[in-house]
Design a protein around this motif. Structure first.
Motif, short mmCIF file in Angstrom:
data_model
loop_
_atom_site.label_atom_id
_atom_site.label_comp_id
_atom_site.label_asym_id
_atom_site.label_seq_id
_atom_site.Cartn_x
_atom_site.Cartn_y
_atom_site.Cartn_z
N GLU A 69 1.91 1.71 -9.20
CA GLU A 69 0.65 2.32 -9.04
C GLU A 69 0.09 2.51 -10.12
O GLU A 69 0.57 3.22 -11.24
CB GLU A 69 0.56 3.55 -8.10
CG GLU A 69 -0.60 4.16 -7.78
CD GLU A 69 -0.73 5.52 -7.23
OE1 GLU A 69 -1.62 6.05 -6.53
OE2 GLU A 69 0.53 6.02 -7.03
N PHE A 112 0.63 -1.27 0.07
CA PHE A 112 0.19 -0.08 -0.03
C PHE A 112 0.78 1.11 0.02
O PHE A 112 2.04 1.23 0.58
CB PHE A 112 -1.02 0.18 1.20
CG PHE A 112 -1.91 -1.20 1.20
CD1 PHE A 112 -3.16 -1.19 0.51
CD2 PHE A 112 -1.63 -2.26 1.86
CE1 PHE A 112 -3.88 -2.17 0.68
CE2 PHE A 112 -2.22 -3.37 1.88
CZ PHE A 112 -3.57 -3.14 1.16
N SER A 141 -3.44 4.08 -1.30
CA SER A 141 -3.99 3.10 -2.62
C SER A 141 -3.14 1.64 -2.37
O SER A 141 -1.97 1.69 -2.14
CB SER A 141 -3.67 3.88 -3.73
OG SER A 141 -2.52 4.25 -3.75
N SER A 142 -3.89 0.95 -3.13
CA SER A 142 -2.87 -0.40 -3.36
C SER A 142 -2.01 -0.45 -4.18
O SER A 142 -2.31 0.32 -5.36
CB SER A 142 -4.18 -1.60 -3.51
OG SER A 142 -3.53 -2.85 -3.73
#
Length: 119
Positions: free
Chosen positions: A79, A56, A64-65
């Motif tokens: 990302e 994360f 966000s993952s």
């Protein structure tokens, strides 16, 4: 009794492998600034688990993952943004890091690359 307690604790789910990297970036390149520029430091925090490969990103826009790529000389966090663009951060085992943004903003490609250290 003490040995049994230690055995029981060792069998419980553990998050001992969860790691945190705090990365500070203080210089960058961009098409508008092709020479290395100093910038106001910005910070990214990555929380990850090498066992589950979950990762994360904690930044100024929330959590966000991200995808984790674990290599023998470092880690890369990817990302994938809703626009289809990708931002990546690669951290060498010595802490040196590079953060590359391949952003699409209002239909235009806006690339940049930042350099810093993670601890």
């Amino acid at each position: 009794m003490y040995k049994e307690l230690l055995l029981l604790i060792s069998l419980l789910p553990s998050y001992a492998y969860a790691e945190t990297l705090v990365c500070e970036f203080s210089s960058y390149h961009s098409p508008e600034e092709p020479r290395l520029q100093t910038t106001t430091e910005f910070e990214l925090t990555f929380r990850y688990d090498l066992i589950t490969s979950e990762a994360f990103l904690e930044g100024n826009n929330g959590i966000s993952s991200v995808l984790l790529v674990n290599g023998y000389e470092g880690l890369t966090f990817l990302e994938i943004l809703p626009t289809g663009s990708v931002q990546s951060t690669t951290v060498h085992m010595n802490g040196a890091a590079v953060h590359s943004r391949h952003s699409i903003i209002l239909g235009d490609l806006v690339p940049s690359q930042y350099y810093g250290l993670c601890r």
